[in-house]
Design a protein around this motif. Structure first.
Motif, PDB file in Angstrom:
ATOM      1  N   UNK A 274       0.874  -1.479   0.363  1.00 17.86           N
ATOM      2  CA  UNK A 274       0.534  -0.036  -0.374  1.00 17.86           C
ATOM      3  C   UNK A 274       0.484   1.453  -0.070  1.00 17.86           C
ATOM      4  N   UNK A 275       2.161   1.079   0.402  1.00 16.67           N
ATOM      5  CA  UNK A 275       2.646   2.437   0.442  1.00 16.67           C
ATOM      6  C   UNK A 275       4.285   1.923  -1.175  1.00 16.67           C
ATOM      7  N   UNK A 276       3.828   1.638  -1.805  1.00 16.73           N
ATOM      8  CA  UNK A 276       4.380   1.735  -3.079  1.00 16.73           C
ATOM      9  C   UNK A 276       4.192   3.253  -4.072  1.00 16.73           C
ATOM     10  N   UNK A 277       3.285   4.420  -3.527  1.00 21.19           N
ATOM     11  CA  UNK A 277       2.893   4.864  -4.490  1.00 21.19           C
ATOM     12  C   UNK A 277       4.188   6.166  -3.881  1.00 21.19           C
ATOM     13  N   UNK A 278       4.616   6.470  -2.590  1.00 22.54           N
ATOM     14  CA  UNK A 278       5.659   7.254  -1.738  1.00 22.54           C
ATOM     15  C   UNK A 278       6.161   6.878  -3.178  1.00 22.54           C
ATOM     16  N   UNK A 279       7.018   5.487  -3.158  1.00 25.98           N
ATOM     17  CA  UNK A 279       7.991   6.073  -4.021  1.00 25.98           C
ATOM     18  C   UNK A 279       8.189   6.643  -5.637  1.00 25.98           C
ATOM     19  N   UNK A 280       6.820   6.363  -5.800  1.00 29.41           N
ATOM     20  CA  UNK A 280       6.763   7.221  -7.428  1.00 29.41           C
ATOM     21  C   UNK A 280       6.438   8.451  -7.188  1.00 29.41           C
ATOM     22  N   UNK A 281       5.435   8.761  -6.481  1.00 34.36           N
ATOM     23  CA  UNK A 281       6.372  10.415  -5.837  1.00 34.36           C
ATOM     24  C   UNK A 281       6.981  11.068  -5.828  1.00 34.36           C
ATOM     25  N   UNK A 282       7.704  10.500  -5.142  1.00 37.00           N
ATOM     26  CA  UNK A 282       9.544  10.939  -4.858  1.00 37.00           C
ATOM     27  C   UNK A 282       9.756  11.006  -6.124  1.00 37.00           C
ATOM     28  N   UNK A 283      10.026  10.080  -6.862  1.00 36.35           N
ATOM     29  CA  UNK A 283      11.361   9.617  -7.946  1.00 36.35           C
ATOM     30  C   UNK A 283      10.254  11.214  -9.046  1.00 36.35           C
ATOM     31  N   UNK A 284       8.980  11.138  -8.559  1.00 39.59           N
ATOM     32  CA  UNK A 284       8.634  12.063 -10.370  1.00 39.59           C
ATOM     33  C   UNK A 284       8.640  13.666  -9.131  1.00 39.59           C
ATOM     34  N   UNK A 285       9.248  14.597  -7.580  1.00 41.55           N
ATOM     35  CA  UNK A 285       9.248  15.370  -7.361  1.00 41.55           C
ATOM     36  C   UNK A 285      11.211  15.373  -7.130  1.00 41.55           C
ATOM     37  N   UNK A 286      11.384  14.599  -7.274  1.00 45.96           N
ATOM     38  CA  UNK A 286      12.922  14.518  -7.535  1.00 45.96           C
ATOM     39  C   UNK A 286      13.704  15.396  -8.951  1.00 45.96           C
TER      40      UNK A 286
ATOM     41  N   UNK B  66       7.324  -2.326   8.178  1.00 45.17           N
ATOM     42  CA  UNK B  66       7.928  -2.063   7.142  1.00 45.17           C
ATOM     43  C   UNK B  66       9.522  -2.065   6.540  1.00 45.17           C
ATOM     44  N   UNK B  67       9.708  -1.815   5.434  1.00 43.17           N
ATOM     45  CA  UNK B  67      11.179  -1.610   4.492  1.00 43.17           C
ATOM     46  C   UNK B  67       9.933  -0.306   3.750  1.00 43.17           C
ATOM     47  N   UNK B  68      11.695   0.325   3.704  1.00 44.62           N
ATOM     48  CA  UNK B  68      12.180   1.568   2.972  1.00 44.62           C
ATOM     49  C   UNK B  68      14.070   1.104   2.852  1.00 44.62           C
ATOM     50  N   UNK B  69      14.171   1.088   1.267  1.00 41.69           N
ATOM     51  CA  UNK B  69      15.209   0.306   0.664  1.00 41.69           C
ATOM     52  C   UNK B  69      15.472   1.080  -0.454  1.00 41.69           C
ATOM     53  N   UNK B  70      16.624   2.257  -0.725  1.00 38.24           N
ATOM     54  CA  UNK B  70      17.116   2.598  -2.089  1.00 38.24           C
ATOM     55  C   UNK B  70      18.254   1.911  -2.283  1.00 38.24           C
ATOM     56  N   UNK B  71      18.948   1.596  -3.613  1.00 36.94           N
ATOM     57  CA  UNK B  71      20.471   1.186  -3.674  1.00 36.94           C
ATOM     58  C   UNK B  71      21.353   2.167  -4.187  1.00 36.94           C
ATOM     59  N   UNK B  72      22.021   2.451  -3.365  1.00 36.61           N
ATOM     60  CA  UNK B  72      22.741   3.737  -3.635  1.00 36.61           C
ATOM     61  C   UNK B  72      24.208   2.775  -3.806  1.00 36.61           C
ATOM     62  N   UNK B  73      24.643   3.477  -4.989  1.00 35.75           N
ATOM     63  CA  UNK B  73      26.062   3.290  -5.241  1.00 35.75           C
ATOM     64  C   UNK B  73      27.149   4.091  -4.856  1.00 35.75           C
TER      65      UNK B  73
END
Length: 239
Positions: free
Chosen positions: A136-148, A226-233
């Motif tokens: 249910x929290x997946x929209x957060x990722x899409x929204x933040x990507x668009x914001x960036x 809750x899991x929130x992970x953004x692969x970071x290089x």
């Protein structure tokens, strides 16, 4: 939004990696070290080194705040695309969550390579592989990507970091995703994350939608779901 608090939070995410990479790069014997995009000083202030520390940022307000938090650092207002330093002046030049924000990351990395013997990019995210659970929290990722994107960032840049180093002519020594990265460790981390989200999502999602997501997020966190992970290089190499 307190940006110094945010930068300190991001610095905490990469502290173990930084300690390892700086040791490998020879920080203990370096004479001059430069951070490009130093912001309010969250990383440069944390360095334990006898080297002369230099910081560059394009935002005067960030440098003004930096002066509150640190001393004995040479600060310069400037653009990473055109570094105002002579060739090979620095032993180590590094950046942290910077290249996704610049107009031409290859040019910035080339400049970092020009002025130093060793270049490190400590953290560049790839939001194309962001993980949000529960579903249910997946929209957060899409929204933040668009914001960036709207803010002028490239939210997918991390996946191309190694190629950027290669094109800049850097002898790449080590690169890859940050292993064992824990993005959220405490309630304070979540509060900081939501301060950023609310700022980022204004105009992208309605206040009602954002509030709903925050409630769902809080419930999931308290239930251990809750899991929130953004692969970071990261990448580092010598010139």
């Amino acid at each position: 939004m307190n940006w110094h608090t945010r930068y300190l939070q991001q610095a905490a995410w990469t502290r173990d990696l930084r300690n390892y990479l700086f040791d490998q790069a020879g920080l203990k014997t370096a004479q001059h070290v430069l951070e490009v995009g130093c912001g309010t000083g969250a990383i440069l202030c944390d360095l334990t080194t006898p080297a002369a520390r230099h910081g560059l940022d394009i935002e005067p307000a960030a440098l003004d705040e930096y002066r509150i938090h640190a001393s004995a650092v040479s600060l310069t207002r400037g653009d990473g695309h055109h570094l105002p330093y002579p060739d090979k002046y620095f032993d180590i030049t590094y950046c942290h969550y910077l290249l996704l924000w610049v107009h031409d990351p290859l040019q910035v990395v080339r400049e970092m390579a020009r002025v130093s013997h060793c270049v490190l990019a400590l953290a560049e995210p790839d939001y194309s592989q962001r993980v949000d659970e529960p579903f249910a929290l997946k929209p957060l990722g899409r929204w933040q990507t668009e914001s960036l994107r709207r803010q002028g960032a490239n939210p997918f840049f991390g996946a191309g970091l190694a190629e950027t180093f290669y094109q800049a002519g850097i002898n790449l020594i080590e690169t890859g995703p940050i292993q064992g990265q824990v993005v959220m460790r405490s309630a304070e981390d979540w509060e900081n994350e939501w301060a950023v989200l609310k700022s980022d999502l204004e105009g992208i999602a309605s206040g009602e939608e954002i509030q709903k997501m925050q409630v769902l997020d809080e419930i999931a966190r308290k239930n251990g779901e809750r899991t929130l992970h953004v692969p970071t290089y990261f990448a580092w190499g010598k010139t």
